[in-house]
Scaffold this motif. Structure first.
Motif, short mmCIF file in Angstrom:
data_model
loop_
_atom_site.label_atom_id
_atom_site.label_comp_id
_atom_site.label_asym_id
_atom_site.label_seq_id
_atom_site.Cartn_x
_atom_site.Cartn_y
_atom_site.Cartn_z
N LEU A 203 0.83 -1.20 0.00
CA LEU A 203 0.00 0.00 0.00
C LEU A 203 0.87 1.25 0.00
O LEU A 203 2.01 1.25 0.48
N HIS A 204 0.30 2.34 -0.51
CA HIS A 204 1.00 3.62 -0.60
C HIS A 204 0.14 4.67 0.12
O HIS A 204 -0.96 4.98 -0.32
N PHE A 205 0.67 5.23 1.21
CA PHE A 205 -0.07 6.17 2.04
C PHE A 205 0.51 7.57 1.93
O PHE A 205 1.73 7.76 1.88
N ARG A 226 1.10 -8.12 9.90
CA ARG A 226 2.24 -7.93 9.01
C ARG A 226 1.98 -6.71 8.12
O ARG A 226 0.92 -6.60 7.50
N ILE A 227 2.96 -5.82 8.10
CA ILE A 227 2.93 -4.68 7.18
C ILE A 227 4.15 -4.83 6.30
O ILE A 227 5.28 -4.79 6.77
N LYS A 228 3.91 -5.01 5.03
CA LYS A 228 4.98 -5.46 4.14
C LYS A 228 5.03 -4.60 2.88
O LYS A 228 4.00 -4.37 2.23
N ASP A 229 6.22 -4.10 2.56
CA ASP A 229 6.47 -3.41 1.28
C ASP A 229 5.53 -2.24 1.05
O ASP A 229 5.10 -1.98 -0.08
N CYS A 230 5.20 -1.53 2.12
CA CYS A 230 4.33 -0.36 1.99
C CYS A 230 5.17 0.91 1.89
O CYS A 230 6.31 0.97 2.35
N THR A 255 8.13 -5.05 7.46
CA THR A 255 9.30 -5.37 6.63
C THR A 255 9.21 -4.69 5.27
O THR A 255 8.13 -4.56 4.69
N GLY A 256 10.35 -4.26 4.79
CA GLY A 256 10.45 -3.76 3.42
C GLY A 256 9.71 -2.47 3.15
O GLY A 256 9.43 -2.15 1.99
N CYS A 257 9.41 -1.70 4.19
CA CYS A 257 8.64 -0.48 3.99
C CYS A 257 9.55 0.73 3.75
O CYS A 257 10.72 0.73 4.13
N ARG A 258 8.99 1.76 3.17
CA ARG A 258 9.72 3.00 2.90
C ARG A 258 8.97 4.15 3.54
O ARG A 258 7.77 4.35 3.29
#
Length: 729
Positions: A203-205, A226-230, A255-258
């Motif tokens: 997701l993109h916030f 789990r929050i992943k690659d957001c 994991t893997g978030c920006r």
């Protein structure tokens, strides 16, 4: 009555292909839901259009055929998964509920999607019957709008998986929480694996200027979250958190978030400190959070907010980057056995990479068994690597393989509180010109894991002084003071003495019992105190760090010069930055790295010489606590690691092991320590040449001896086969 073949040929009642006839003709279930919006979700919730996952719930029967198409055993978990996935088809999307990129339609569609998910029953029976299977929905259809604007948040009360895409942006313009996961129903224990499986992926916030939180997990609902690659892009405000776990949320993974902030607001990423329900669970042992491969950067011209703030025990933060954070990682109480591993920090505008303890003092502020390993930090001369959240924090930590760049000269690596009962285990640290610890009245125990303390440094804290405690310094002659300490000056009336320190100074100087006090007198051009360290050869070829304590009776300057005495004829400056430091009336610890190269005159008898030049003339200078450790940081080791007897033994050992060639000019007396080297001899012999002046014999072997050479020895060269207890240069 239909035959078996006829029954299997019929469309599945809850499948994507299931059609419904109405005034508008034939349409799929998905199109029907999209057309009906919220009403469609209500129909599902009211079982008017039941999911096949629960179609046979009342009958309690099944075939037990696992994931085989067409089988639906309500008593088997795999059948439930298959049924739900079959019912959802190719993944229900936000646009199926009417989202079109406008705030009204998008907000209504998200509410409808939430109602659709919540309409699936989440059973309470044991594992294997109905156990918290998430409903999977998407915000990632390629043909859908690129941006959705949401003005009101939603609450999922059963497990859900929401899969998005970096190209599909959720812009939150509302207040309160955007996505609430679970419901705070007052429970005091978790329904493990049943109501805690939440996944947000891809997701993109953005937005959130007025929100209280972006994603919030209710107490006991986020155990398997789990929050992943957001992507969190310019999301939130200085008073909010993008992600928060309210209380007792074990095992979640981010994991893997920006995380990126482009304005000058100190926005915050993740908080998990058990502060929900008014803090009823603070310090209760929330545990096993996992943060990995997250990249956090605050691009603004001002310092950023907090990256990760957790109090969970056995938390793992690994392979994460934090740039320009006000606080990169904060570990509140208890955080027992938590790890920060293989992370990158950069503090261009100040701030702190790692903070121990909460911002306000808690009932317990002991943060212990913290492991910080494989860390790279660029502090830009203004930031801190590690500090504490409040003045009551005590800690027990291990620092292993940390590299600090531009940390600021004489600034401690660890900004710990001046409190008793703290311990630091350290190994493989690089922090040039930085002491490991601040100067404290309460000792902080340092455990030197790799044994980098140089044992050749003897009597740095003046534990022994075989020549007495008071000394008059002759002009232009090297004067031996306490063992390994010397002075030389052209001032006419300088004196020195070994003074005992009181308890406060003893503790402040890392347990140095004595100091050397130098009193300037008369007039002249130079005055220096020297401290000698034998076995220079063990320091050659790598970076070492020297530390000492110094103060003066009033503000004064001191110049520290490190030198390598390869021989009495080859005394060269070590490669060290010219160090001028300002002294105050309190002891300060000074830390200087140096590097020594090979030299043609290097032998086992070469030594290291620390010169302390005193350009000013206060009533007195005091020096103590000289230590050297291998490596590019100051170990801050205790000065009390040898007894007085052990120190004396070491002093004599170094004196006795060497042979010195001495120039006889101006020398009238040579003192030779005979024990223990000469214990087996009946007499000691010294042979003099040019002119011949011996042999001399009949010397008492246990007590040492003096040899009077007369007043006319102008060109005498003496080879002494026992040490003279003096360094000649």
């Amino acid at each position: 009555m239909m035959s078996k073949d006829e029954s299997e040929s019929k469309p599945k009642q809850g499948s994507e292909e299931n059609v419904h006839e109405g005034a508008g003709g034939v349409m799929s279930r998905r199109k029907l839901l999209a057309a009906m919006g919220v009403a469609g979700a209500a129909i599902v919730a009211g079982s008017l259009l039941p999911s096949r996952a629960f179609a046979t719930e009342e009958g309690k029967s099944g075939t037990g055929n696992g994931n085989k198409a067409g089988s639906c055993d309500p008593n088997e978990l795999c059948d439930r998964v298959t049924s739900i996935e079959t019912d959802i088809g190719a993944q229900v999307q936000l646009v199926d509920f009417g989202a079109d990129g406008t705030v009204s339609a998008d907000t209504t569609a998200l509410a409808a999607l939430t109602a659709y998910v919540n309409g699936f029953p989440n059973g309470t029976e044991p594992l294997g019957i109905v156990d918290g299977i998430p409903v999977r929905v998407g915000i990632n259809r390629a043909s859908a709008p690129m941006k959705y604007t949401i003005s009101s948040g939603v609450q999922f009360i059963r497990p859900v998986e929401i899969v998005g895409s970096a190209s599909k942006v959720l812009n939150y313009t509302g207040t309160g929480i955007l996505l609430e996961m679970g419901i705070d129903d007052g429970r005091t224990s978790a329904n493990l694996f049943n109501e805690d499986h939440y996944l947000l992926e891809g997701l993109h916030f953005t937005g959130g200027k007025n929100m209280t939180a972006g994603i919030s997990f209710a107490p006991f609902y986020g155990l398997l979250a789990r929050i992943k690659d957001c992507i969190f892009n310019q999301f939130g405000n200085p008073s909010s958190w993008a992600v928060e776990f309210q209380a007792q949320n074990w095992w979640p993974e981010i994991t893997g978030c920006r995380w990126e902030v482009f304005d000058d607001q100190a926005k915050n990423f993740v908080k998990a400190i058990d502060d929900g329900r008014g803090g009823a669970y603070r310090g209760s042992g929330n545990s096993r959070l996992n943060f990995a491969d997250n990249k956090c950067k605050w691009h603004g011209a001002l310092i950023g907010g907090t990256g990760i703030y957790t109090n969970a025990v056995k938390t793992l933060i690994s392979r994460c980057d934090f740039e320009n954070a006000g606080v990169g990682v904060q570990l509140g109480y208890p955080s027992l056995a938590s790890e920060v591993v293989n992370c990158y920090f950069e503090q261009p505008l100040g701030g702190t990479s790692i903070r121990l303890g909460d911002q306000t003092s808690q009932g317990n502020n002991s943060i212990n068994l913290i492991n910080i390993k494989d860390i790279y930090v660029n502090l830009h001369g203004t930031g801190k690597f590690l500090d504490t959240g409040n003045t009551s924090v005590t800690t027990g930590i291990q620092i292993d393989s940390a590299t600090l760049i531009a940390g600021g000269e004489q600034k401690p690596v660890l900004h710990l509180n001046d409190l008793p009962g703290q311990v630091v285990r350290v190994r493989n640290l690089v922090a040039s010109y930085q002491p490991l610890l601040p100067v404290t009245d309460n000792p902080i125990q340092v455990i030197d894991v790799d044994g980098v303390l140089n044992s050749n440094v003897v009597n740095g804290a003046l534990a022994v002084s075989q020549s007495g405690d008071s000394f008059t310094i002759p002009t232009n002659k090297l004067k031996r003071l306490a063992d390994m300490w010397y002075a030389k000056t052209d001032f006419s009336s300088c004196t020195a003495s070994r003074v005992q320190l009181n308890n406060a100074d003893f503790m402040r100087t890392r347990k140095s019992q004595y100091a050397l006090r130098f009193k300037p007198g008369g007039t002249g051009t130079y005055k220096s105190v020297y401290f000698m360290v034998p076995a220079l050869s063990e320091m050659v070829g790598h970076v070492c760090t020297v530390q000492l304590f110094a103060r003066a009776s009033s503000a004064a300057n001191l110049r520290v010069v490190a030198q390598a005495a390869y021989s009495s004829a080859a005394i060269l400056p070590a490669e060290i930055k010219a160090e001028n430091v300002a002294l105050t009336t309190s002891f300060q610890e000074f830390t200087f790295p140096f590097w020594l190269g090979n030299h043609a005159n290097l032998t086992k008898d070469s030594w290291f010489m620390l010169e302390l030049r005193m350009p000013d003339s206060p009533a007195w200078y005091e020096f103590t606590g000289v230590r050297i450790n291998h490596g590019d940081f100051g170990l801050c080791a205790s000065n009390d690691y040898r007894t007085e007897g052990e120190t004396l033994e070491r002093v004599r050992h170094y004196y006795e092991r060497r042979t010195f060639a001495l120039s006889g000019t101006g020398v009238s007396t040579v003192t030779v320590d005979m024990a223990p080297k000469a214990k087996a001899l009946a007499s000691a012999v010294m042979t003099f040449t040019s002119p011949v002046r011996g042999p001399l014999s009949g010397v008492e072997v246990q007590g040492g001896a003096k040899f009077a050479l007369g007043s006319f020895t102008t060109n005498l060269n003496t080879v002494v086969d026992f040490d003279t207890q003096a360094f000649q240069f």
